[in-house]
Design a protein around this motif. Structure first.
Motif, PDB file in Angstrom:
ATOM      1  N   UNK A  14       0.817  -1.209   0.000  1.00 43.09           N
ATOM      2  CA  UNK A  14       0.000   0.000   0.000  1.00 43.09           C
ATOM      3  C   UNK A  14       0.852   1.260   0.000  1.00 43.09           C
ATOM      4  N   UNK A  15       2.175   1.101  -0.127  1.00 39.92           N
ATOM      5  CA  UNK A  15       3.060   2.242  -0.014  1.00 39.92           C
ATOM      6  C   UNK A  15       2.977   3.136  -1.240  1.00 39.92           C
ATOM      7  N   UNK A  16       3.244   4.421  -1.029  1.00 33.54           N
ATOM      8  CA  UNK A  16       3.281   5.382  -2.134  1.00 33.54           C
ATOM      9  C   UNK A  16       4.711   5.579  -2.620  1.00 33.54           C
ATOM     10  N   UNK A  17       5.651   4.821  -2.058  1.00 29.72           N
ATOM     11  CA  UNK A  17       7.043   4.973  -2.450  1.00 29.72           C
ATOM     12  C   UNK A  17       7.806   3.691  -2.181  1.00 29.72           C
ATOM     13  N   UNK A  18       8.891   3.529  -2.884  1.00 24.64           N
ATOM     14  CA  UNK A  18       9.831   2.433  -2.677  1.00 24.64           C
ATOM     15  C   UNK A  18      11.128   3.049  -2.190  1.00 24.64           C
ATOM     16  N   UNK A  19      11.697   2.518  -1.128  1.00 26.38           N
ATOM     17  CA  UNK A  19      12.932   3.043  -0.570  1.00 26.38           C
ATOM     18  C   UNK A  19      14.081   2.109  -0.931  1.00 26.38           C
ATOM     19  N   UNK A  20      15.093   2.651  -1.598  1.00 27.09           N
ATOM     20  CA  UNK A  20      16.265   1.893  -1.983  1.00 27.09           C
ATOM     21  C   UNK A  20      17.457   2.358  -1.154  1.00 27.09           C
ATOM     22  N   UNK A  21      18.110   1.427  -0.471  1.00 26.42           N
ATOM     23  CA  UNK A  21      19.294   1.740   0.323  1.00 26.42           C
ATOM     24  C   UNK A  21      20.517   1.591  -0.570  1.00 26.42           C
ATOM     25  N   UNK A  22      21.357   2.625  -0.635  1.00 23.64           N
ATOM     26  CA  UNK A  22      22.500   2.625  -1.535  1.00 23.64           C
ATOM     27  C   UNK A  22      23.809   2.743  -0.752  1.00 23.64           C
ATOM     28  N   UNK A  23      24.775   1.904  -1.129  1.00 21.00           N
ATOM     29  CA  UNK A  23      26.092   1.930  -0.513  1.00 21.00           C
ATOM     30  C   UNK A  23      26.234   0.828   0.515  1.00 21.00           C
ATOM     31  N   UNK A  24      27.476   0.400   0.746  1.00 26.23           N
ATOM     32  CA  UNK A  24      27.741  -0.637   1.750  1.00 26.23           C
ATOM     33  C   UNK A  24      28.905  -0.178   2.637  1.00 26.23           C
ATOM     34  N   UNK A  25      28.618   0.329   3.836  1.00 21.75           N
ATOM     35  CA  UNK A  25      27.289   0.530   4.428  1.00 21.75           C
ATOM     36  C   UNK A  25      26.534   1.650   3.721  1.00 21.75           C
ATOM     37  N   UNK A  26      25.193   1.694   3.873  1.00 26.41           N
ATOM     38  CA  UNK A  26      24.395   2.698   3.151  1.00 26.41           C
ATOM     39  C   UNK A  26      24.883   4.120   3.393  1.00 26.41           C
ATOM     40  N   UNK A  27      24.979   4.880   2.296  1.00 25.73           N
ATOM     41  CA  UNK A  27      25.409   6.273   2.344  1.00 25.73           C
ATOM     42  C   UNK A  27      24.280   7.229   1.957  1.00 25.73           C
ATOM     43  N   UNK A  28      23.300   6.701   1.260  1.00 22.26           N
ATOM     44  CA  UNK A  28      22.160   7.529   0.860  1.00 22.26           C
ATOM     45  C   UNK A  28      20.950   6.630   0.659  1.00 22.26           C
ATOM     46  N   UNK A  29      19.799   7.250   0.580  1.00 22.03           N
ATOM     47  CA  UNK A  29      18.563   6.514   0.334  1.00 22.03           C
ATOM     48  C   UNK A  29      17.860   7.153  -0.853  1.00 22.03           C
ATOM     49  N   UNK A  30      17.399   6.315  -1.756  1.00 19.64           N
ATOM     50  CA  UNK A  30      16.675   6.791  -2.928  1.00 19.64           C
ATOM     51  C   UNK A  30      15.218   6.373  -2.784  1.00 19.64           C
ATOM     52  N   UNK A  31      14.332   7.330  -2.990  1.00 18.87           N
ATOM     53  CA  UNK A  31      12.906   7.030  -2.938  1.00 18.87           C
ATOM     54  C   UNK A  31      12.334   7.094  -4.346  1.00 18.87           C
ATOM     55  N   UNK A  32      11.645   6.036  -4.726  1.00 15.77           N
ATOM     56  CA  UNK A  32      10.963   5.976  -6.016  1.00 15.77           C
ATOM     57  C   UNK A  32       9.479   6.151  -5.734  1.00 15.77           C
ATOM     58  N   UNK A  33       8.925   7.275  -6.134  1.00 16.46           N
ATOM     59  CA  UNK A  33       7.541   7.615  -5.802  1.00 16.46           C
ATOM     60  C   UNK A  33       6.586   7.093  -6.869  1.00 16.46           C
ATOM     61  N   UNK A  34       5.544   6.414  -6.436  1.00 20.29           N
ATOM     62  CA  UNK A  34       4.519   5.955  -7.364  1.00 20.29           C
ATOM     63  C   UNK A  34       3.596   7.100  -7.761  1.00 20.29           C
ATOM     64  N   UNK A  35       3.566   8.159  -6.945  1.00 17.88           N
ATOM     65  CA  UNK A  35       2.807   9.364  -7.253  1.00 17.88           C
ATOM     66  C   UNK A  35       3.798  10.527  -7.331  1.00 17.88           C
ATOM     67  N   UNK A  36       4.069  11.039  -8.527  1.00 19.12           N
ATOM     68  CA  UNK A  36       5.067  12.114  -8.662  1.00 19.12           C
ATOM     69  C   UNK A  36       4.764  13.335  -7.803  1.00 19.12           C
ATOM     70  N   UNK A  37       3.468  13.627  -7.574  1.00 17.76           N
ATOM     71  CA  UNK A  37       3.118  14.802  -6.774  1.00 17.76           C
ATOM     72  C   UNK A  37       3.630  14.648  -5.343  1.00 17.76           C
ATOM     73  N   UNK A  38       3.588  13.436  -4.799  1.00 14.77           N
ATOM     74  CA  UNK A  38       4.068  13.234  -3.432  1.00 14.77           C
ATOM     75  C   UNK A  38       5.580  13.357  -3.362  1.00 14.77           C
TER      76      UNK A  38
END
Length: 397
Positions: free
Chosen positions: A229-253
């Motif tokens: 039911x999420x409006x976004x997908x969170x991708x953890x980047x880097x080992x260990x993580x250095x940033x987080x990328x959010x992929x929004x299913x609704x561009x307005x959000x």
């Protein structure tokens, strides 16, 4: 089915999240796809127009060189595997989805009718030892949780830190027996946790590079967190993580959250992530260290203490973002569960998806309502919690 955009034209609705989210596919990548029955082709075509579906009869018409071969849960004869491997450019990737037929989570999904639980098509094995025979180097093995056809959560089992943080972050979406099982996993040593998760996961996605393999990408994806039911997908980047990328299913959000965090950054408030790059539906944010505060584990004194600290943080945010009309930046989901902590230190505030301008009372009322729900039958504690929230609002500015 289509949806109307703000300009009035008809656009296709967003697709559900899948394992394709775990691959950084560039717009000019040439992709060979050996399909199962999922919608991987649609997802890949959203990233690059150069997607070629592999069927026996089409083999002579395939491009001579490819950047990525995706084998979506099907068993390939050795000759076809070698023929596809020979088309990979040096350093190109081979991605293969595979089923863990012995997974108790898969059996539970099938029993409850959840997606992927009854998917009998996935009978391949991960690219492991066979990678040597294909002159490939296996670099990532993702555990695909909940469903191999549309995984909600995934983590790279080669990254202990990424796995732990992905499991930890997913606890905000998972309750019941699964939630308790994930909590138990987090208490184990890193390698033990990874081994058990590899045994439990319903499926894997293995990513291997054609030799000579390039150096590991410091921004590679090591985990993904979302729910259906999420409006976004969170991708953890880097080992260990250095940033987080959010992929929004609704561009307005996506635009609203990025704008809110940009305003927070300009205000000098230091407990929120910074916007690193804004590409519309995909926004990269700085990584905030710490762990989500486990509200259910707090005793009464700790609950009151963290409430007072949260209220003080809210007061600081409101003072920094207050305008002449009295409006402030409203977080929209301000509760203790969205605090990042490291021991007794408060490190950050998460989840600004619902941020907007409004009344300073909005966040305070929401915080108090969530607190009272934690201990619904304790009037004495309710008075202390209410006093902690109100006291911050009444302190001189």
């Amino acid at each position: 089915m289509t949806t109307a955009s703000s300009a009035g034209e008809q656009v296709a609705p967003p697709l559900a999240v899948t394992w394709v989210d775990l691959l950084d596919v560039a717009p000019d990548d040439v992709v060979l796809l050996v399909p199962g029955t999922g919608d991987a082709e649609q997802h890949l075509r959203r990233r690059t127009p150069h997607v070629h579906v592999v069927r026996d009869a089409d083999a002579p018409h395939l491009p001579p060189r490819a950047d990525l071969v995706c084998v979506d849960g099907v068993r390939l004869p050795p000759a076809q595997r070698r023929a596809l491997r020979d088309r990979l450019v040096p350093g190109g990737r081979w991605a293969q989805v595979a089923d863990n037929r012995l997974s108790p989570l898969r059996a539970l999904d099938a029993l409850r009718g959840r997606p992927g639980g009854d998917d009998a098509r996935l009978r391949a094995t991960p690219v492991g030892r066979r990678a040597r025979g294909l002159d490939l180097r296996s670099v990532q093995v993702f555990a695909l949780l909940r469903s191999t056809s549309s995984p909600v959560t995934a983590c790279d089992l080669r990254s202990d830190t990424g796995t732990a943080l992905t499991v930890e972050a997913s606890l905000t979406h998972v309750g019941g027996r699964r939630g308790r099982a994930l909590h138990a996993l987090l208490r184990l040593p890193g390698r033990v946790m990874v081994v058990l998760l590899a045994m439990l996961t319903p499926g894997w996605l293995t990513v291997a590079h054609a030799l000579p393999a390039p150096e590991p990408d410091p921004r590679r994806i090591v985990g993904k967190v979302a729910n259906r039911d999420s409006v976004q997908v969170k991708l953890l980047r880097g080992d260990p993580p250095r940033e987080i990328e959010k992929v929004y299913l609704d561009p307005a959000q996506g635009a609203a959250e990025a704008a809110a965090l940009a305003e927070v950054g300009r205000s000098g408030f230091t407990l929120a992530a910074a916007v690193l790059a804004d590409e519309g539906t995909r926004v990269r944010y700085s990584w905030l260290a710490g762990h989500p505060l486990e509200v259910a584990a707090l005793d009464d004194e700790q609950l009151v203490d963290w409430t007072a600290r949260a209220a003080a943080v809210l007061d600081d945010l409101q003072q920094r973002t207050r305008r002449d009309d009295g409006s402030v930046l409203v977080h929209g989901d301000f509760w203790l569960g969205n605090l990042l902590v490291d021991g007794d230190r408060l490190c950050g505030v998460l989840d600004w998806t619902d941020a907007h301008r409004g009344s300073p009372q909005t966040d305070r009322e929401f915080l108090l309502a969530t607190l009272l729900a934690v201990r619904p039958d304790d009037p004495a504690l309710h008075r202390r919690l209410r006093a902690a929230v109100v006291r911050s609002a009444e302190e001189p500015r």
